[in-house]
Design a protein around this motif. Structure first.
Motif, PDB file in Angstrom:
ATOM      1  N   PRO A 133       1.035  -8.036   6.072  1.00  0.00           N
ATOM      2  CA  PRO A 133       2.066  -9.085   6.039  1.00  0.00           C
ATOM      3  C   PRO A 133       3.051  -8.944   7.192  1.00  0.00           C
ATOM      4  CG  PRO A 133       2.470  -7.435   4.338  1.00  0.00           C
ATOM      5  CD  PRO A 133       1.125  -7.124   4.912  1.00  0.00           C
ATOM      6  N   SER A 134       3.472 -10.074   7.742  1.00  0.00           N
ATOM      7  CA  SER A 134       4.462 -10.069   8.815  1.00  0.00           C
ATOM      8  C   SER A 134       5.845  -9.762   8.250  1.00  0.00           C
ATOM      9  CB  SER A 134       4.504 -11.436   9.499  1.00  0.00           C
ATOM     10  OG  SER A 134       3.302 -11.724  10.159  1.00  0.00           O
ATOM     11  N   SER A 135       6.673  -9.133   9.083  1.00  0.00           N
ATOM     12  CA  SER A 135       8.071  -8.960   8.698  1.00  0.00           C
ATOM     13  C   SER A 135       8.771 -10.311   8.747  1.00  0.00           C
ATOM     14  CB  SER A 135       8.761  -7.984   9.656  1.00  0.00           C
ATOM     15  OG  SER A 135       8.849  -8.555  10.946  1.00  0.00           O
ATOM     16  N   ARG A 136       9.892 -10.411   8.077  1.00  0.00           N
ATOM     17  CA  ARG A 136      10.653 -11.668   8.101  1.00  0.00           C
ATOM     18  C   ARG A 136      11.080 -12.012   9.517  1.00  0.00           C
ATOM     19  NH1 ARG A 136      14.646 -11.153   2.805  1.00  0.00           N
ATOM     20  NH2 ARG A 136      12.981 -11.110   1.228  1.00  0.00           N
ATOM     21  N   LEU A 162      -0.764  -7.815  -0.256  1.00  0.00           N
ATOM     22  CA  LEU A 162       0.234  -6.824   0.134  1.00  0.00           C
ATOM     23  C   LEU A 162       1.548  -7.488   0.515  1.00  0.00           C
ATOM     24  CD1 LEU A 162      -1.905  -4.416   2.385  1.00  0.00           C
ATOM     25  CD2 LEU A 162      -1.337  -4.182  -0.053  1.00  0.00           C
ATOM     26  N   ALA A 163       2.629  -6.731   0.380  1.00  0.00           N
ATOM     27  CA  ALA A 163       3.957  -7.213   0.750  1.00  0.00           C
ATOM     28  C   ALA A 163       4.707  -6.109   1.471  1.00  0.00           C
ATOM     29  CB  ALA A 163       4.733  -7.658  -0.492  1.00  0.00           C
ATOM     30  N   GLN A 164       5.644  -6.517   2.348  1.00  0.00           N
ATOM     31  CA  GLN A 164       6.506  -5.549   3.017  1.00  0.00           C
ATOM     32  C   GLN A 164       7.519  -4.999   2.030  1.00  0.00           C
ATOM     33  OE1 GLN A 164       6.736  -4.420   6.176  1.00  0.00           O
ATOM     34  NE2 GLN A 164       5.369  -5.756   7.351  1.00  0.00           N
ATOM     35  N   ARG A 165       7.837  -3.707   2.188  1.00  0.00           N
ATOM     36  CA  ARG A 165       8.873  -3.091   1.358  1.00  0.00           C
ATOM     37  C   ARG A 165       9.893  -2.441   2.284  1.00  0.00           C
ATOM     38  NH1 ARG A 165       6.945   0.911  -3.231  1.00  0.00           N
ATOM     39  NH2 ARG A 165       5.992   1.955  -1.447  1.00  0.00           N
ATOM     40  N   GLY A 166      11.089  -2.997   2.312  1.00  0.00           N
ATOM     41  CA  GLY A 166      12.114  -2.470   3.203  1.00  0.00           C
ATOM     42  C   GLY A 166      11.973  -3.026   4.611  1.00  0.00           C
TER      43      GLY A 166
END
Length: 240
Positions: A133-136, A162-166
């Motif tokens: 996943p791309s960062s915001r 999947l997702a970014q965490r932090g």
């Protein structure tokens, strides 16, 4: 219509388009073509396995020369006109990863990406294609996810598991140890992945920190990674 006539008509159409909207080749900078014939040839896939921390990853290109220029232009300069030429080698790397995947038992749940993936090459059923996943920040800057866009262009459908965490820093300029520390526990599964088999897909593999973190996140959620594929590999200058 003969191939020769079709080629002439295509060239004429491109010349007319270039007169209206001047452009240059994202591989070599030549005028009047979004991607010239020579650079298209340089992007033909040469799929090969690479190893990062004893994990085998299938890559279609080496991140240098024309490939480096075109991929960077596509990712960072909005040159989405190169998407078709980049989708083909990424698809070839996925085919190689799929062909090398171990045999799996029949999945207990239907896999949304299976119909598209099964048309790529024969292989085990129920495998999901999962991208990083791309960062915001990256999403705001680009407005699209580069790898997902290439998969869609290739007729494939990534599963958003999947997702970014932090917050993760940009990997550019970081060494191997710093990259691994930067990515450590930066990803998480959106839901339990018990019984889910995955091929991880990314654009460029350098140290492998991003893919190894994605692999960890899939394992932590109960899933299985049966293959890894990337568009290109940055060759390592130091011994493995």
């Amino acid at each position: 219509m003969s191939h020769r006539l079709r080629d002439h008509l295509t060239a004429a159409a491109l010349d007319a388009w270039a007169a209206l909207l001047p452009t240059s080749c994202s591989g070599c900078g030549a005028a009047d073509r979004a991607l010239c014939a020579a650079c298209r040839l340089a992007l033909l896939p040469a799929v090969h396995p690479v190893t990062r921390d004893d994990v085998r990853i299938w890559s279609a290109l080496t991140y240098e020369g024309v490939a480096r220029h075109v991929i960077a232009a596509y990712k960072d300069n909005g040159r989405t006109d190169a998407a078709a030429a980049l989708a083909a080698p990424l698809r070839a790397a996925i085919v190689a990863a799929l062909a090398a995947a171990p045999s799996l038992p029949a999945p207990s749940l239907p896999a949304p990406s299976l119909p598209a993936l099964s048309r790529v090459a024969p292989g085990p059923a129920g495998i999901e294609l999962v991208t990083i996943p791309s960062s915001r920040r990256a999403w705001r800057a680009r407005g699209y996810h580069p790898v997902d866009a290439l998969l869609h262009r290739a007729g494939l459908h990534p599963a958003p598991l999947l997702a970014q965490r932090g917050v993760v820093s940009d990997q550019v300029g970081l060494g191997r140890t710093e990259r691994a520390a930067n990515k450590d526990h930066s990803l998480m599964a959106r839901h339990p992945l018990n019984g889910v088999a995955v091929i991880l897909v990314d654009d460029i593999v350098t140290t492998g920190a991003t893919l190894l973190e994605a692999r960890r996140a899939v394992f932590a959620a109960g899933g299985t990674v049966v293959g890894l594929a990337t568009l290109a590999e940055t060759r390592r200058l130091l011994p493995r």
